[in-house]
Design an enzyme around this catalytic site. Structure first.
Site, PDB file in Angstrom:
ATOM      1  N   LYS A 192      70.836  17.677 -89.796  1.00  0.00           N
ATOM      2  CA  LYS A 192      71.218  18.834 -90.592  1.00  0.00           C
ATOM      3  C   LYS A 192      72.570  18.900 -90.982  1.00  0.00           C
ATOM      4  O   LYS A 192      73.044  19.436 -92.065  1.00  0.00           O
ATOM      5  CB  LYS A 192      70.717  20.084 -89.827  1.00  0.00           C
ATOM      6  CG  LYS A 192      69.459  20.490 -89.675  1.00  0.00           C
ATOM      7  CD  LYS A 192      69.369  21.918 -88.746  1.00  0.00           C
ATOM      8  CE  LYS A 192      68.055  22.417 -88.758  1.00  0.00           C
ATOM      9  NZ  LYS A 192      67.975  23.571 -88.192  1.00  0.00           N
ATOM     10  N   ASN A 199      69.101  22.870 -93.823  1.00  0.00           N
ATOM     11  CA  ASN A 199      67.563  22.541 -93.583  1.00  0.00           C
ATOM     12  C   ASN A 199      66.737  22.400 -94.836  1.00  0.00           C
ATOM     13  O   ASN A 199      65.468  22.077 -94.349  1.00  0.00           O
ATOM     14  CB  ASN A 199      67.196  23.853 -92.393  1.00  0.00           C
ATOM     15  CG  ASN A 199      66.773  25.079 -93.290  1.00  0.00           C
ATOM     16  OD1 ASN A 199      67.075  25.195 -94.308  1.00  0.00           O
ATOM     17  ND2 ASN A 199      65.754  25.825 -92.528  1.00  0.00           N
ATOM     18  N   ASP A 251      67.827  28.998 -92.189  1.00  0.00           N
ATOM     19  CA  ASP A 251      67.506  29.520 -91.025  1.00  0.00           C
ATOM     20  C   ASP A 251      68.019  31.102 -90.734  1.00  0.00           C
ATOM     21  O   ASP A 251      67.398  31.683 -90.133  1.00  0.00           O
ATOM     22  CB  ASP A 251      68.025  28.449 -90.039  1.00  0.00           C
ATOM     23  CG  ASP A 251      67.511  27.370 -89.738  1.00  0.00           C
ATOM     24  OD1 ASP A 251      66.524  27.308 -89.826  1.00  0.00           O
ATOM     25  OD2 ASP A 251      68.498  26.291 -89.645  1.00  0.00           O
ATOM     26  N   GLY A 272      73.153  23.755 -85.022  1.00  0.00           N
ATOM     27  CA  GLY A 272      72.763  24.031 -86.323  1.00  0.00           C
ATOM     28  C   GLY A 272      72.268  25.276 -86.450  1.00  0.00           C
ATOM     29  O   GLY A 272      72.536  26.212 -87.203  1.00  0.00           O
TER      30      GLY A 272
HETATM   31  P1  ATR Z   1      69.848  22.596 -83.636  1.00  0.00           P
HETATM   32  O1  ATR Z   1      69.869  22.128 -84.900  1.00  0.00           O
HETATM   33  O2  ATR Z   1      68.214  22.776 -83.220  1.00  0.00           O
HETATM   34  O3  ATR Z   1      70.712  23.554 -83.236  1.00  0.00           O
HETATM   35  P2  ATR Z   1      71.622  20.883 -82.157  1.00  0.00           P
HETATM   36  O4  ATR Z   1      72.812  21.094 -83.121  1.00  0.00           O
HETATM   37  O5  ATR Z   1      71.329  19.381 -81.425  1.00  0.00           O
HETATM   38  O6  ATR Z   1      70.050  21.395 -82.632  1.00  0.00           O
HETATM   39  O7  ATR Z   1      71.980  21.894 -81.004  1.00  0.00           O
HETATM   40  C1  ATR Z   1      71.202  22.103 -79.769  1.00  0.00           C
HETATM   41  C2  ATR Z   1      71.663  23.013 -78.963  1.00  0.00           C
HETATM   42  O8  ATR Z   1      71.053  23.093 -77.648  1.00  0.00           O
HETATM   43  C3  ATR Z   1      73.395  23.145 -78.405  1.00  0.00           C
HETATM   44  O9  ATR Z   1      73.791  24.300 -78.534  1.00  0.00           O
HETATM   45  C4  ATR Z   1      73.183  22.312 -77.312  1.00  0.00           C
HETATM   46  O10 ATR Z   1      74.505  22.340 -76.547  1.00  0.00           O
HETATM   47  P3  ATR Z   1      75.414  21.362 -76.721  1.00  0.00           P
HETATM   48  O11 ATR Z   1      76.256  21.674 -77.952  1.00  0.00           O
HETATM   49  O12 ATR Z   1      76.270  21.365 -75.332  1.00  0.00           O
HETATM   50  O13 ATR Z   1      75.027  20.023 -76.722  1.00  0.00           O
HETATM   51  C5  ATR Z   1      72.161  22.979 -76.612  1.00  0.00           C
HETATM   52  N1  ATR Z   1      71.702  22.337 -75.585  1.00  0.00           N
HETATM   53  C6  ATR Z   1      70.692  21.122 -75.521  1.00  0.00           C
HETATM   54  N2  ATR Z   1      70.325  20.837 -74.290  1.00  0.00           N
HETATM   55  C7  ATR Z   1      71.228  21.579 -73.620  1.00  0.00           C
HETATM   56  C8  ATR Z   1      70.844  21.672 -72.087  1.00  0.00           C
HETATM   57  N3  ATR Z   1      70.149  20.933 -71.171  1.00  0.00           N
HETATM   58  N4  ATR Z   1      71.489  22.747 -71.456  1.00  0.00           N
HETATM   59  C9  ATR Z   1      72.306  23.587 -72.068  1.00  0.00           C
HETATM   60  N5  ATR Z   1      72.459  23.390 -73.716  1.00  0.00           N
HETATM   61  C10 ATR Z   1      71.677  22.462 -73.973  1.00  0.00           C
END
Ligand code: ATR
Length: 271
Positions: free
Chosen positions: A65, A86, A101, A128
């Site tokens: 994204k 997106n 979104d 994102g």
């Molecule tokens: P999207 O576009 O779906 O938002 P992303 O940019 O990869 O995807 O964001 C994923 C979110 O889930 C982030 O806020 C991530 O936290 P980090 O910034 O610390 O990576 C969060 N996330 C993913 N796995 C996690 C976990 N096991 N525990 C807590 N937060 C998690």
């Protein structure tokens, strides 16, 4: 036949192809939407495919994204603000990046009768999806936004970017009392279905909104239901962000009922 693509990794289990192909068929369009499993190394070649004259556009999902932005020709204001794309629309040979979104999120709130105007909202996550949701909520406006993320620097960056656009809105990094709690992380997503982004008891007066839709009844929503809180699952958001993208590509209103039915049927069948 015209073509549309979903660019991401992984994309095999996405509901978007079934949802959009059913919608094209419902409107009598000879268009086809296809998921393209795309690694970061393949991204430039895949974006080049979008420039073909029979291509209308694309959706973009994790993890591209943000990285796709440098390969596009222009961004809409809202995509620029969210710093995430997106949806791509091919317009007069140019690839324009957009972000539906936030619009999908607000439409979902309206349909679920959740009034976020003047509310205190806690957003879990700063990726994102969280960025799109946060900017849409700030425009309503909400009374206060709190952002919590596993990586605090990312939450601080989002709060900082938002403050530049909405200097008068209270934006805090860290938990706060909340009327609405939005899970914009991937915590609880299959196969780690027993995890929740909230530790401890869910506040019963808050509305729980999950952007995760696989499974539909996440641990986060089940914990909220247990204390009697209102809940909204992630499928409406998927449907409305998709409907907004559909309208951009076709310049016609999306057949929302068709899209919703297909999405629910697919998820209920374990799809
Ligand atoms: P999207 O576009 O779906 O938002 P992303 O940019 O990869 O995807 O964001 C994923 C979110 O889930 C982030 O806020 C991530 O936290 P980090 O910034 O610390 O990576 C969060 N996330 C993913 N796995 C996690 C976990 N096991 N525990 C807590 N937060 C998690």
């Amino acid at each position: 036949m015209k073509h549309l693509y979903l660019i991401g990794d992984p994309v095999a289990h996405s509901l978007s192809p079934a949802m959009h192909n059913a919608a094209f068929q419902a409107l009598g369009l000879d268009w086809h939407y296809e998921a393209l499993q795309t690694t970061t190394a393949q991204l430039p070649d895949v974006v080049a495919r979008l420039r073909a004259s029979d291509c209308v556009g694309a959706n973009v999902t994790v993890p591209h994204k943000e990285t796709i932005i440098s390969f596009l020709d222009a961004l809409t204001d809202r995509a620029q603000r969210a710093a995430a794309v997106n949806t791509v629309v091919r317009q007069n040979g140019r690839l324009v990046g957009d972000n539906t979104d936030g619009e999908g999120f607000l439409q979902m709130l309206r349909r679920a009768n959740v009034d976020a105007r003047g509310a205190q909202v806690l957003i879990l996550g700063a990726g994102g999806a969280a960025r799109g949701v946060a900017f849409a909520l700030a425009e309503l406006p909400v009374a206060r936004l709190a952002i919590v993320n596993r990586t605090p620097e990312r939450a601080e960056k989002l709060a900082h970017d938002m403050h530049a656009h909405f200097p008068r809105l209270g934006i805090e990094v860290g938990p706060d009392r909340a009327d609405i709690i939005v899970n914009a992380t991937s915590v609880g997503m299959s196969p780690r279905e027993n995890e929740s982004p909230v530790s401890g008891e869910f506040p019963r007066d808050a509305v729980a909104i999950d952007l995760v839709y696989r499974p539909l009844h996440t641990r986060f929503l089940r914990d909220a239901e247990r204390v009697g809180a209102r809940t909204v699952d992630g499928l409406p958001m998927l449907v409305y962000q998709g409907a907004a993208a559909f309208a951009l590509w076709t310049r016609r209103a999306a057949p929302i009922d068709v899209m919703r039915e297909v999405a629910y049927a697919a998820i209920s069948n374990g799809g």
